[in-house]
Design a protein around this motif. Sequence first.
Motif, PDB file in Angstrom:
ATOM      1  N   GLN A  86      29.685  70.305  88.960  1.00  0.00           N
ATOM      2  CA  GLN A  86      29.707  68.866  87.945  1.00  0.00           C
ATOM      3  C   GLN A  86      28.461  67.868  88.155  1.00  0.00           C
ATOM      4  OE1 GLN A  86      32.480  65.065  88.645  1.00  0.00           O
ATOM      5  NE2 GLN A  86      33.719  66.662  88.059  1.00  0.00           N
ATOM      6  N   VAL A  87      28.443  67.562  86.550  1.00  0.00           N
ATOM      7  CA  VAL A  87      27.596  66.320  86.560  1.00  0.00           C
ATOM      8  C   VAL A  87      28.386  65.248  86.126  1.00  0.00           C
ATOM      9  CG1 VAL A  87      25.475  65.322  85.362  1.00  0.00           C
ATOM     10  CG2 VAL A  87      25.695  67.840  86.103  1.00  0.00           C
ATOM     11  N   HIS A  88      28.338  63.977  86.876  1.00  0.00           N
ATOM     12  CA  HIS A  88      28.972  62.992  86.094  1.00  0.00           C
ATOM     13  C   HIS A  88      27.998  61.619  85.761  1.00  0.00           C
ATOM     14  CE1 HIS A  88      31.404  59.087  86.285  1.00  0.00           C
ATOM     15  NE2 HIS A  88      32.342  59.834  85.689  1.00  0.00           N
ATOM     16  N   ASN A  89      27.931  61.187  84.620  1.00  0.00           N
ATOM     17  CA  ASN A  89      27.052  60.088  84.354  1.00  0.00           C
ATOM     18  C   ASN A  89      27.929  59.198  83.531  1.00  0.00           C
ATOM     19  OD1 ASN A  89      24.067  59.271  83.980  1.00  0.00           O
ATOM     20  ND2 ASN A  89      24.665  59.178  81.877  1.00  0.00           N
ATOM     21  N   ARG A  90      27.579  57.640  83.952  1.00  0.00           N
ATOM     22  CA  ARG A  90      28.111  56.726  82.937  1.00  0.00           C
ATOM     23  C   ARG A  90      26.999  55.613  82.579  1.00  0.00           C
ATOM     24  NH1 ARG A  90      32.823  53.692  82.061  1.00  0.00           N
ATOM     25  NH2 ARG A  90      32.434  51.420  81.580  1.00  0.00           N
ATOM     26  N   ALA A  91      26.771  55.441  81.292  1.00  0.00           N
ATOM     27  CA  ALA A  91      25.707  54.755  80.859  1.00  0.00           C
ATOM     28  C   ALA A  91      26.290  53.853  79.792  1.00  0.00           C
ATOM     29  CB  ALA A  91      24.839  55.569  79.918  1.00  0.00           C
ATOM     30  N   GLY A  92      25.669  52.472  79.540  1.00  0.00           N
ATOM     31  CA  GLY A  92      26.188  51.510  78.758  1.00  0.00           C
ATOM     32  C   GLY A  92      25.580  50.229  79.039  1.00  0.00           C
ATOM     33  N   HIS A  93      25.908  49.237  78.312  1.00  0.00           N
ATOM     34  CA  HIS A  93      25.767  47.775  78.192  1.00  0.00           C
ATOM     35  C   HIS A  93      26.732  46.876  77.709  1.00  0.00           C
ATOM     36  CE1 HIS A  93      23.977  48.414  74.508  1.00  0.00           C
ATOM     37  NE2 HIS A  93      22.964  48.737  74.756  1.00  0.00           N
ATOM     38  N   GLY A  94      26.684  45.735  77.160  1.00  0.00           N
ATOM     39  CA  GLY A  94      27.595  44.785  76.588  1.00  0.00           C
ATOM     40  C   GLY A  94      27.588  45.079  74.979  1.00  0.00           C
ATOM     41  N   GLY A  95      26.777  45.898  74.636  1.00  0.00           N
ATOM     42  CA  GLY A  95      26.619  46.005  73.106  1.00  0.00           C
ATOM     43  C   GLY A  95      26.054  45.308  72.214  1.00  0.00           C
ATOM     44  N   PRO A  96      26.299  45.317  70.794  1.00  0.00           N
ATOM     45  CA  PRO A  96      25.877  44.228  69.931  1.00  0.00           C
ATOM     46  C   PRO A  96      26.367  42.769  69.758  1.00  0.00           C
ATOM     47  CG  PRO A  96      27.219  45.553  68.698  1.00  0.00           C
ATOM     48  CD  PRO A  96      26.952  46.487  70.201  1.00  0.00           C
ATOM     49  N   PRO A  97      25.703  41.703  69.948  1.00  0.00           N
ATOM     50  CA  PRO A  97      26.514  40.467  69.784  1.00  0.00           C
ATOM     51  C   PRO A  97      27.068  40.390  68.311  1.00  0.00           C
ATOM     52  CG  PRO A  97      24.116  40.220  69.673  1.00  0.00           C
ATOM     53  CD  PRO A  97      24.214  41.660  69.860  1.00  0.00           C
ATOM     54  N   PRO A  98      28.154  39.565  68.409  1.00  0.00           N
ATOM     55  CA  PRO A  98      28.629  39.315  66.856  1.00  0.00           C
ATOM     56  C   PRO A  98      27.596  38.782  65.939  1.00  0.00           C
ATOM     57  CG  PRO A  98      30.270  38.652  68.451  1.00  0.00           C
ATOM     58  CD  PRO A  98      28.837  38.971  69.304  1.00  0.00           C
ATOM     59  N   ASP A  99      26.957  38.011  66.307  1.00  0.00           N
ATOM     60  CA  ASP A  99      25.750  37.539  65.348  1.00  0.00           C
ATOM     61  C   ASP A  99      24.472  38.145  65.357  1.00  0.00           C
ATOM     62  OD1 ASP A  99      24.973  36.947  67.996  1.00  0.00           O
ATOM     63  OD2 ASP A  99      24.272  34.900  67.536  1.00  0.00           O
ATOM     64  N   TYR A 100      24.510  39.440  65.586  1.00  0.00           N
ATOM     65  CA  TYR A 100      23.004  40.272  65.794  1.00  0.00           C
ATOM     66  C   TYR A 100      22.134  40.155  64.467  1.00  0.00           C
ATOM     67  CZ  TYR A 100      25.286  43.788  62.730  1.00  0.00           C
ATOM     68  OH  TYR A 100      25.601  44.697  61.567  1.00  0.00           O
ATOM     69  N   ALA A 101      23.051  40.184  63.336  1.00  0.00           N
ATOM     70  CA  ALA A 101      22.543  40.022  62.024  1.00  0.00           C
ATOM     71  C   ALA A 101      21.534  38.637  61.796  1.00  0.00           C
ATOM     72  CB  ALA A 101      23.356  40.389  60.890  1.00  0.00           C
ATOM     73  N   GLN A 102      21.891  37.687  62.506  1.00  0.00           N
ATOM     74  CA  GLN A 102      21.462  36.327  62.398  1.00  0.00           C
ATOM     75  C   GLN A 102      20.123  36.157  63.471  1.00  0.00           C
ATOM     76  OE1 GLN A 102      25.245  36.433  62.033  1.00  0.00           O
ATOM     77  NE2 GLN A 102      24.454  36.698  59.760  1.00  0.00           N
ATOM     78  N   ARG A 103      20.175  37.025  64.416  1.00  0.00           N
ATOM     79  CA  ARG A 103      19.308  37.104  65.290  1.00  0.00           C
ATOM     80  C   ARG A 103      17.817  37.472  64.741  1.00  0.00           C
ATOM     81  NH1 ARG A 103      21.473  37.656  71.213  1.00  0.00           N
ATOM     82  NH2 ARG A 103      23.593  36.428  71.266  1.00  0.00           N
ATOM     83  N   ASP A 104      17.069  38.024  65.530  1.00  0.00           N
ATOM     84  CA  ASP A 104      15.528  38.378  65.196  1.00  0.00           C
ATOM     85  C   ASP A 104      15.463  39.721  64.521  1.00  0.00           C
ATOM     86  OD1 ASP A 104      15.446  40.628  67.156  1.00  0.00           O
ATOM     87  OD2 ASP A 104      15.416  38.888  68.564  1.00  0.00           O
ATOM     88  N   PRO A 105      14.617  40.061  63.666  1.00  0.00           N
ATOM     89  CA  PRO A 105      14.686  41.315  62.902  1.00  0.00           C
ATOM     90  C   PRO A 105      15.038  42.624  63.662  1.00  0.00           C
ATOM     91  CG  PRO A 105      12.447  40.262  62.869  1.00  0.00           C
ATOM     92  CD  PRO A 105      13.508  39.216  63.325  1.00  0.00           C
ATOM     93  N   ILE A 106      14.608  42.502  65.127  1.00  0.00           N
ATOM     94  CA  ILE A 106      14.589  43.589  65.936  1.00  0.00           C
ATOM     95  C   ILE A 106      16.256  43.880  66.118  1.00  0.00           C
ATOM     96  CG2 ILE A 106      14.623  44.502  68.342  1.00  0.00           C
ATOM     97  CD1 ILE A 106      11.709  43.524  68.288  1.00  0.00           C
ATOM     98  N   ALA A 107      17.137  42.932  66.148  1.00  0.00           N
ATOM     99  CA  ALA A 107      18.498  42.944  66.361  1.00  0.00           C
ATOM    100  C   ALA A 107      19.177  43.281  65.164  1.00  0.00           C
ATOM    101  CB  ALA A 107      19.006  41.680  67.068  1.00  0.00           C
ATOM    102  N   ARG A 108      18.826  42.687  64.310  1.00  0.00           N
ATOM    103  CA  ARG A 108      19.360  42.906  62.784  1.00  0.00           C
ATOM    104  C   ARG A 108      18.916  44.290  62.427  1.00  0.00           C
ATOM    105  NH1 ARG A 108      17.107  43.387  58.045  1.00  0.00           N
ATOM    106  NH2 ARG A 108      15.188  42.125  58.616  1.00  0.00           N
ATOM    107  N   VAL A 109      18.170  44.893  62.542  1.00  0.00           N
ATOM    108  CA  VAL A 109      17.814  46.378  61.854  1.00  0.00           C
ATOM    109  C   VAL A 109      18.283  47.263  63.159  1.00  0.00           C
ATOM    110  CG1 VAL A 109      15.823  47.920  61.431  1.00  0.00           C
ATOM    111  CG2 VAL A 109      15.877  45.656  60.523  1.00  0.00           C
TER     112      VAL A 109
END
Length: 357
Positions: free
Chosen positions: A151-174
């Motif tokens: 067996q190999v077990h892996n969990r990966a992740g983070h908090g995900g995109p913020p709701p206002d991602y499109a209003q943040r900097d262009p890196i977040a928007r794109v």
Amino acid sequence: MPTKQLRLGFVSAAHLHTRGLLPAALDCPEARVVGLAEADDELRTYYAQQYPSLAVYETAEELYDKGRPEAIITCANNRDAVDVVADAAARGVHVMKEKPMAADLALAEKMATTAARLGVRLMINWPTNWQPAIHHAKNLVDDGAIGRVWQVHNRAGHGGPPPDYAQRDPIARVGWGWLIDRETNGGGAFVDFCSYGAALSRWFMGQPSRVIAHGGRYVQEFFTVEDNAILIMSYPGGHSVSEGTWTQPAPAVRSPLTIYGTEGSLAVTGAAEVTLAERNPNDRRTSLEPKVLASPALPDHFRSGPAYFVHQILAEQPFEGLVSIAVSRDTQEILEAGIESMASGQEIGLPLKAFLG
């Protein structure tokens, strides 16, 4: 300064990982970064301001004409990347694509066959590959330190995109914009983060025979792809588990990559540290005191994806292990089976019927 430098370009900065890959490439002594092509006006301006000495172009055509790269790194979205690879390959230019390989298996197959047919090198960059502990664990497994892996077990992740991602900097928007679009990404958190565990399981255990996956939009309300998923890969002698999340900003207890074998287990407890637990020969229900092992340093060209990519091309050496096309293509098939499983609620056998030859 090395005697030979590879002329290296970037085509598309859409992937969030561009922020780390570009400085890593600029810091690579074997590379001469000749420019970045990005169609989005705001994102192109952002990188031009961040790196004033970097030539920035609106189109790949301009980059190829003026920068004359011998190889490129593409951070295009998972669907458009196939066209980037085809364009580069037609020009005899080698390509590194940021993980995963594509939005679906058909695109991954097209990328691989195009590169092979036109004689260019193709590498898929998995950021975990540059951790000494990952290679230390693989070497210990290959040396039989924990017996046969089941067996190999892996969990990966983070908090995900913020709701206002499109209003943040262009890196977040794109960057977030295409990740939360099923057409351009291939899925959501499943494709983004379960892909790591799928690739690692393929590397440590080979290709599974069956796949089942579950996932859904459990927390986020501003996109339609899954924000959490779990993938179970079955083998004749074991199974692996890969979890992916976009709703976990800070885990209470870190869940390390863990590899279980018949005679012990290994956990990647740091970027340069593994913990080995061996079975107690006097009581098979228990283990000996776990050993925390410092991982040997990797060769200098393993410090980043760009450094490895450039070095292997100049040295005329293959792309091996986790970043090889074989592993990434098979990972794509695992992901495709997982997407099908989530949609149907059924376990899916591998190889997929469409790719039985």
